[in-house]
Design an enzyme around this catalytic site. Structure first.
Site, mmCIF file in Angstrom:
data_model
loop_
_atom_site.group_PDB
_atom_site.id
_atom_site.type_symbol
_atom_site.label_atom_id
_atom_site.label_comp_id
_atom_site.label_asym_id
_atom_site.label_seq_id
_atom_site.Cartn_x
_atom_site.Cartn_y
_atom_site.Cartn_z
ATOM 1 C CG HIS A 248 -4.086 -2.993 2.909
ATOM 2 N ND1 HIS A 248 -3.058 -3.088 3.724
ATOM 3 C CD2 HIS A 248 -4.554 -1.688 2.527
ATOM 4 C CE1 HIS A 248 -2.614 -1.785 3.809
ATOM 5 N NE2 HIS A 248 -3.419 -0.995 3.273
ATOM 6 C CB CYS B 67 -1.092 -0.273 1.119
ATOM 7 S SG CYS B 67 -2.329 1.094 0.858
ATOM 8 C CD GLU C 106 -2.140 -6.238 4.515
ATOM 9 O OE1 GLU C 106 -2.188 -5.022 5.128
ATOM 10 O OE2 GLU C 106 -2.025 -6.645 3.394
#
Length: 315
Positions: A235, A142, A237
């Site tokens: 993102h 990011c 994750e």
């Protein structure tokens, strides 16, 4: 094989409760295996949450991974206790003489600032430069992806008219890409950002290649063709409820925030979000550890050096 982390780290209990195989460093020391050494520069505000998210993804391979945590010495965290940071995090001065198989640099909520206005900009530039000779392969996430593209290649970021916020469909742009091995034709990735990098700027840099993109959210994964750097604007994750928590936080603050795209069923924040990106996230990090790190990194990290050959087949 498990990831190796301190048994005192909150993520150790969190992952154990999820039946994810983690091993304390004390137990791992009795095994005659050279684990991959991965360091995470965590600049997200909620550090404990991000630790668990990334370690969950790093644990999903047969490889043993020794994880260390790095913080910015030039920035005071307001969302994580100093006790936690002192117990589990190191500063750059403590690790600068060591070498690592892999590194992950997280995002940070500073994207609306000019890079030079970020209080730790000089320190993170030092770390990004150091990574070229002391880390075999680095993932930038990011804001860090935008910062890395700017620092290494001079690629600017641009403000968006409205926040890129939600779960977006993506496609691969290259074939036979090892980082993307096993991906579906269309896969989903969370985005939560107010700025972007643009295709035309990236395509002017001969060392770079766009691996994945979205018709809606734009450029997603950019890779250095030598296989040593991956810049990821999304993102993967994130947990199921991370975007929901961000949305509700902004609503409570009275901010003008739109319903996250393609996230709540029927766009109703009272509905549980569909976890549509978990398999892709696990696969991407597993591929990175296996194909981009384990298969390429020197067994003896003292032999690590900047390698400039073009690994077209390893991207």
């Amino acid at each position: 094989m498990p990831i190796r982390i301190s048994s005192e780290l909150p993520a150790f209990r969190t992952l154990g409760e999820e039946n994810i195989f983690v091993m304390s460093k004390e137990r791992a020391e009795h095994q005659d295996i050279r684990p991959l050494k991965v360091i995470i520069l965590n600049i997200m505000p909620k550090k404990i949450e991000t630790e668990s998210q990334l370690m969950r993804l790093l644990s999903n391979t047969p490889l043993q991974v020794d994880v260390e945590l790095l913080q910015m010495a030039s920035h005071v965290s307001r969302n994580t206790s100093s006790h936690h940071l002192d117990a589990f995090y190191k500063t750059f001065d403590e690790i600068c003489d060591y070498r690592y198989d892999g590194m992950i640099i997280t995002g940070a909520p500073v994207e609306l600032l000019d890079y030079e206005q970020v209080d730790y900009w000089k320190e993170i530039c030092t770390i990004m430069e150091w990574s070229k000779t002391h880390v075999f392969s680095t993932i930038y996430i990011c804001w860090a992806a935008q910062a890395g593209l700017y620092y290494h290649y001079g690629i600017p970021k641009y403000p968006l008219e409205k926040k890129m916020f939600g779960i977006f469909p993506h496609r691969a742009e290259v074939s036979n890409c090892q980082l993307l091995r096993g991906f579906d034709d269309v896969f989903y990735v969370p985005h939560s950002r107010n700025t972007e990098v643009r295709r035309e700027d990236i395509e002017r840099i001969p060392q770079l290649e766009i691996l994945t993109s979205s018709d809606i959210s734009g450029v997603h994964i950019v890779a250095n063709k030598n296989g040593r750097q991956y810049f990821i604007t999304g993102h993967s994750e994130y947990d199921r409820d991370t975007i929901a928590n961000e949305y509700r936080r902004d609503v409570e603050k009275g901010l003008d925030i739109q319903i996250p795209y393609n996230y709540f069923p029927n766009d109703d924040p009272n509905n549980m979000p569909v976890f549509s990106w978990r398999c892709t996230a696990n696969l991407m990090f597993s591929n990175w550890l296996n194909y981009c790190v384990y298969q390429k990194t020197p067994y003896n990290l003292d032999e690590l050096e900047v390698r400039n050959w073009n690994w077209q087949t390893s991207l």
